[in-house]
Enzyme design. Sequence first.
Site, PDB file in Angstrom:
ATOM      1  N   ARG A   1      -9.432  -7.062  10.564  1.00  0.00           N
ATOM      2  CA  ARG A   1      -9.380  -7.534  11.951  1.00  0.00           C
ATOM      3  C   ARG A   1      -9.587  -9.037  12.087  1.00  0.00           C
ATOM      4  O   ARG A   1      -8.979  -9.664  12.964  1.00  0.00           O
ATOM      5  CB  ARG A   1     -10.409  -6.761  12.785  1.00  0.00           C
ATOM      6  CG  ARG A   1     -10.012  -5.321  12.994  1.00  0.00           C
ATOM      7  CD  ARG A   1     -11.161  -4.476  13.452  1.00  0.00           C
ATOM      8  NE  ARG A   1     -12.197  -4.401  12.417  1.00  0.00           N
ATOM      9  CZ  ARG A   1     -13.357  -3.756  12.555  1.00  0.00           C
ATOM     10  NH1 ARG A   1     -13.623  -3.151  13.693  1.00  0.00           N
ATOM     11  NH2 ARG A   1     -14.212  -3.713  11.561  1.00  0.00           N
TER      12      ARG A   1
ATOM     13  N   TYR B   1      -6.412  10.580   3.514  1.00  0.00           N
ATOM     14  CA  TYR B   1      -5.011  10.868   3.183  1.00  0.00           C
ATOM     15  C   TYR B   1      -4.958  11.762   1.935  1.00  0.00           C
ATOM     16  O   TYR B   1      -5.996  12.154   1.410  1.00  0.00           O
ATOM     17  CB  TYR B   1      -4.233   9.555   3.005  1.00  0.00           C
ATOM     18  CG  TYR B   1      -4.109   8.814   4.323  1.00  0.00           C
ATOM     19  CD1 TYR B   1      -3.271   9.295   5.334  1.00  0.00           C
ATOM     20  CD2 TYR B   1      -4.860   7.682   4.605  1.00  0.00           C
ATOM     21  CE1 TYR B   1      -3.176   8.668   6.559  1.00  0.00           C
ATOM     22  CE2 TYR B   1      -4.771   7.040   5.835  1.00  0.00           C
ATOM     23  CZ  TYR B   1      -3.923   7.540   6.805  1.00  0.00           C
ATOM     24  OH  TYR B   1      -3.849   6.922   8.027  1.00  0.00           O
TER      25      TYR B   1
ATOM     26  N   GLN C   1       0.850  -1.195   0.000  1.00  0.00           N
ATOM     27  CA  GLN C   1       0.000   0.000   0.000  1.00  0.00           C
ATOM     28  C   GLN C   1       0.883   1.242   0.000  1.00  0.00           C
ATOM     29  O   GLN C   1       1.744   1.401   0.858  1.00  0.00           O
ATOM     30  CB  GLN C   1      -0.889   0.010   1.249  1.00  0.00           C
ATOM     31  CG  GLN C   1      -1.819   1.215   1.272  1.00  0.00           C
ATOM     32  CD  GLN C   1      -2.742   1.220   2.491  1.00  0.00           C
ATOM     33  OE1 GLN C   1      -2.269   1.257   3.632  1.00  0.00           O
ATOM     34  NE2 GLN C   1      -4.027   1.181   2.251  1.00  0.00           N
TER      35      GLN C   1
HETATM   36  C1  LIG Z   1      -4.994  -2.123  13.510  1.00  0.00           C
HETATM   37  C2  LIG Z   1      -5.498  -1.539  12.232  1.00  0.00           C
HETATM   38  C3  LIG Z   1      -4.635  -0.804  11.401  1.00  0.00           C
HETATM   39  C4  LIG Z   1      -5.085  -0.281  10.183  1.00  0.00           C
HETATM   40  N1  LIG Z   1      -4.204   0.341   9.334  1.00  0.00           N
HETATM   41  C5  LIG Z   1      -4.586   0.666   8.080  1.00  0.00           C
HETATM   42  C6  LIG Z   1      -3.644   1.113   7.123  1.00  0.00           C
HETATM   43  O1  LIG Z   1      -2.447   1.206   7.365  1.00  0.00           O
HETATM   44  N2  LIG Z   1      -4.116   1.446   5.888  1.00  0.00           N
HETATM   45  C7  LIG Z   1      -5.438   1.329   5.564  1.00  0.00           C
HETATM   46  O2  LIG Z   1      -5.817   1.621   4.435  1.00  0.00           O
HETATM   47  N3  LIG Z   1      -6.349   0.900   6.450  1.00  0.00           N
HETATM   48  C8  LIG Z   1      -5.951   0.547   7.692  1.00  0.00           C
HETATM   49  N4  LIG Z   1      -6.869   0.039   8.567  1.00  0.00           N
HETATM   50  C9  LIG Z   1      -8.270  -0.133   8.134  1.00  0.00           C
HETATM   51  C10 LIG Z   1      -8.466  -1.515   7.530  1.00  0.00           C
HETATM   52  O3  LIG Z   1      -7.733  -1.681   6.341  1.00  0.00           O
HETATM   53  C11 LIG Z   1      -9.935  -1.777   7.199  1.00  0.00           C
HETATM   54  O4  LIG Z   1     -10.344  -0.756   6.308  1.00  0.00           O
HETATM   55  C12 LIG Z   1     -10.840  -1.813   8.431  1.00  0.00           C
HETATM   56  O5  LIG Z   1     -10.206  -2.494   9.491  1.00  0.00           O
HETATM   57  C13 LIG Z   1     -12.178  -2.492   8.127  1.00  0.00           C
HETATM   58  O6  LIG Z   1     -11.979  -3.825   7.742  1.00  0.00           O
HETATM   59  P1  LIG Z   1     -12.261  -5.057   8.770  1.00  0.00           P
HETATM   60  O7  LIG Z   1     -13.667  -4.876   9.269  1.00  0.00           O
HETATM   61  O8  LIG Z   1     -12.090  -6.290   7.945  1.00  0.00           O
HETATM   62  O9  LIG Z   1     -11.274  -4.958   9.889  1.00  0.00           O
HETATM   63  C14 LIG Z   1      -6.433  -0.463   9.802  1.00  0.00           C
HETATM   64  C15 LIG Z   1      -7.301  -1.189  10.643  1.00  0.00           C
HETATM   65  C16 LIG Z   1      -6.846  -1.737  11.833  1.00  0.00           C
HETATM   66  C17 LIG Z   1      -7.795  -2.536  12.683  1.00  0.00           C
END
Ligand SMILES: Cc1cc2nc3c(=O)[nH]c(=O)nc-3n(C[C@H](O)[C@H](O)[C@H](O)COP(=O)(O)O)c2cc1C
Length: 408
Positions: free
Chosen positions: A365, A189, A114
């Site tokens: 997650r 961003y 990314q």
């Molecule tokens: C610990 C953590 C760190 C994250 N860091 C990023 C990141 O670096 N870049 C990004 O685009 N999204 C980041 N996200 C968002 C996730 O990519 C995703 O959009 C969000 O967790 C929803 O997906 P999920 O329900 O499957 O967790 C992060 C989420 C979590 C939980």
Amino acid sequence: MTAFEMPGGRAAARPLLAKALSPAMLGRVELRNRIIKTATYEGMTPGGTPSDALVRHHVELARGGVGMTTVAYCAVSPDGRTFAEQMWMRDAIVPALSALVSAVHVEGARVSLQLGHCGYFSRNTELPGRRSLGPSRLLNEYGLLSGIPFSRAMDERELAATAADYAAAAACAKSAGFDAVEIHFGHGYLLSQFLSPATNRRTDQYGGSLENRLRFPLAVLDAVRARVGGGMPIVAKTNLRDGFRGGLELDEAVSVCEALERAGIDAIELTGGFTSRTPFYLFRGKAPIKEMIEVEKSRLHRMALRLFGRRVMRDYPFEELFFLPLAKKIRERVRVPLILLGGCLSTANLETAMSEGFDFVAMGRALIADPDLVARMTDGRAERSRCTSCNRCVAEMDRGGVRCVLDP
Ligand SMILES: Cc1cc2nc3c(=O)[nH]c(=O)nc-3n(C[C@H](O)[C@H](O)[C@H](O)COP(=O)(O)O)c2cc1C
């Protein structure tokens, strides 16, 4: 790439699950299944350099069965970092990234990187002049307490240099062997700041109408494509909604996706939220403010979190597949492969994503909690993740590396 086999006639009994777990093409690259580990910032790049822990983290995900894992947030330049410990692309880290890629490939998965630029969200006090650059002069809510209260509007020269930084970073990713690059167009961003009417107040050819607000983000995509060529898939992670009044809304998000499709994107990952204003719109569930206070290094930020944390970081109720209702509107309008993201926890969720016509499913997650989930879903040992959407993994990023707090 090794494809997993679903044993014992389950494929016939559950054809949509079998589809999710079968090989699929992302651009010209085959993934062994349609499950992508989405970028979740790992907190494993001390000094901005990939560590052995980062390699182990992605190897574990690859061994656990994902089709492709995504190395999170690599800034395209030093001033694209929100804070100093974030990785930024440079020749010196290509060998370490290359070792990561090879280790993931041994496990049969693909790996994407990314690429992002934080725009005005800078809390990076190491930068000369403590700069915060964005589409317009804005209050930098994120860096206010770090002594970077306002952003400056980028000029034409800075825009061209930044597009060239994206292209150079993507070229480095290609030389390190990554199978794909993901350009961050969302979460508030830099490119999202240009797309959002709330943060783009320019009156030149880069502001105003959506066509103008798209000009710089599309110039970045063109610059990256020109450097990596047609063989390397480019994924865009872009917002369905910013999640606050005055921000990007679904009708414009549809047009953004149509424009990305016309510009030759290989797949679009649909997300939402704006890090500085609606951070938990991205995740849903409870904001782990107590844990965030525990890991915050700056005394001033700790105090602000205690005083204003609840107001700034409101909770949003968690629902499985929480972006699906909005994402379906995009599905109706574009033919480009779409990656459904947000609250995917179970085999039933995978089946829904397939039945709604999505090409891939991204999980964050659930795979932090259960890195081997895909392998266990494939052989019938698991139907759902143990993730409770407590969001405490978010604080763990700053406690030594992202992990699930359900682990001892
Ligand atoms: C610990 C953590 C760190 C994250 N860091 C990023 C990141 O670096 N870049 C990004 O685009 N999204 C980041 N996200 C968002 C996730 O990519 C995703 O959009 C969000 O967790 C929803 O997906 P999920 O329900 O499957 O967790 C992060 C989420 C979590 C939980």
